[in-house]
Design an enzyme around this catalytic site. Structure first.
Site, PDB file in Angstrom:
ATOM      1  N   ILE A 133       0.598  -1.025   0.002  1.00  0.00           N
ATOM      2  CA  ILE A 133      -0.096  -0.141  -0.187  1.00  0.00           C
ATOM      3  C   ILE A 133       0.735   1.383   0.038  1.00  0.00           C
ATOM      4  CG2 ILE A 133      -2.095  -1.174   0.808  1.00  0.00           C
ATOM      5  CD1 ILE A 133      -1.203  -0.334   4.203  1.00  0.00           C
ATOM      6  N   ASP A 134       0.280   2.863  -0.459  1.00  0.00           N
ATOM      7  CA  ASP A 134       1.074   3.167  -0.806  1.00  0.00           C
ATOM      8  C   ASP A 134       1.893   4.022   0.634  1.00  0.00           C
ATOM      9  OD1 ASP A 134       0.812   3.104  -2.935  1.00  0.00           O
ATOM     10  OD2 ASP A 134      -0.752   4.502  -2.974  1.00  0.00           O
ATOM     11  N   LYS A 135       2.569   5.402   0.468  1.00  0.00           N
ATOM     12  CA  LYS A 135       3.414   5.265   2.347  1.00  0.00           C
ATOM     13  C   LYS A 135       2.549   6.246   2.054  1.00  0.00           C
ATOM     14  CE  LYS A 135       6.310   9.104   2.684  1.00  0.00           C
ATOM     15  NZ  LYS A 135       7.674  10.147   2.911  1.00  0.00           N
ATOM     16  N   ARG A 233      -6.910   5.137  -6.280  1.00  0.00           N
ATOM     17  CA  ARG A 233      -6.443   6.511  -6.962  1.00  0.00           C
ATOM     18  C   ARG A 233      -7.344   7.010  -8.181  1.00  0.00           C
ATOM     19  NH1 ARG A 233      -1.109   7.219  -3.788  1.00  0.00           N
ATOM     20  NH2 ARG A 233      -1.298   9.961  -4.803  1.00  0.00           N
TER      21      ARG A 233
END
Length: 307
Positions: A133-135, A233
């Site tokens: 998962i993204d930062k 996103r």
């Protein structure tokens, strides 16, 4: 030393030409390399803003990258579940999952290595990491402690049998109660740091349903059928409802907070050895909950009910 050569086919700034042509080099990195004399045009050093002529030869000679530090680090982890095969962690917003250029240490992998042995199927840079998962996305992540578990969890992802549900605050008022976004994703031809809807991209499917409406914002749940980079996103921006706080795909005028309001709330999979169905839930972080309370108050909704 890594060397790449290519010919100019369009009139652009040199730093942009290099960033577009060399996948491992960003525009800022290209600028520094040009200033260091590591990038030449027809054998001559030039400036980042110079625009080489069509047909000119650009030579990129970069030193080999320094090895990344995979030293185990005693970083606190919120472990939701652990057995002999798998770990489920609730990753905080702002933490990078694995080392990469620009983030060589202090990552989730560094913390995991301090806690437990991990599978080696993904090599030395991403041990144990089955999905990411993204930062600036918080929430649940499954981690393989051995190769058997890694193979099982990866197979479940490919077969689309596991459960991954996110909650997000998005811009605008979604009128439908639910929907499915089917749009292929790939690297943006205009900005290498972004993903985009592209005709020859990889298939990507996101299911969403509305949880609450606040007029100018909507709280939604999203279930992933596929797991592409930045999928939720990009898909939500594609239907004109970008995730609030998203620095890449959303508007600058947005909700106050650090990073995008996107949280991996629910995760389910079969235990690799026993086959038992496991499902885990993690509450949204406080900054997310605070934003929801504020929006509910503005919309005249009950403030303190569970998200």
């Amino acid at each position: 030393m890594e060397t790449t050569e290519f010919q100019v086919t369009t009139t652009e700034r040199l730093d942009k030409l290099v960033a577009d042509a060399v996948a491992t080099v960003s525009r800022s990195q290209a600028k520094l390399a040009i200033e260091a004399g590591q990038i030449t045009v027809d054998g001559a050093t030039v400036k980042p803003k110079d625009k080489p002529k069509v047909g000119a030869t650009i030579r990129v000679s970069l030193p080999d990258p320094e090895p990344l530090d995979l030293t185990p680090e005693d970083i606190p982890l919120e472990i939701v579940y652990e057995d002999a095969d798998v770990l489920v962690v609730n990753k905080p917003q702002g933490m990078v999952v694995h080392p990469a250029p620009g983030h060589p240490n202090h990552t989730l992998v560094n913390a995991l290595l301090y806690h437990s042995p991990l599978s080696q199927i993904n090599g030395t840079l991403r041990p144990g990491i089955v999905h990411r998962i993204d930062k600036d996305t918080s929430g649940l992540l499954m981690v393989a402690k051995n190769d058997h578990a890694h193979q099982s969890l990866s197979a479940q992802l490919q077969a689309k049998t596991n459960l991954r549900e996110y909650v997000a605050i998005v811009h605008g008022n979604i009128k439908e109660e639910d929907g499915v976004i089917r749009a292929p994703l790939g690297r943006s031809p205009k900005d290498r740091k972004k993903q985009a809807i592209v005709a020859d991209g990889r298939p990507a499917v996101t299911h969403f349903r509305v949880l609450e409406r606040y007029g100018t914002y909507t709280l939604i749940a999203c279930r992933l059928e596929t797991g592409r980079t930045h999928q939720i996103r990009v898909h939500m921006a594609y239907i004109n409802h970008p995730v609030a706080g998203d620095p890449l795909y959303g508007p600058k005028k947005t909700l106050k907070g650090a990073g995008q309001f996107l949280h991996a709330r629910e995760l389910g999979f079969k235990q690799p050895t026993t086959g038992e169905e496991l499902v885990f839930t993690a509450p949204v972080p406080e900054n997310f909950a605070k934003a929801v309370r504020h929006l509910r108050q503005q919309a005249g909704l009950p403030v303190d009910k569970a998200i």
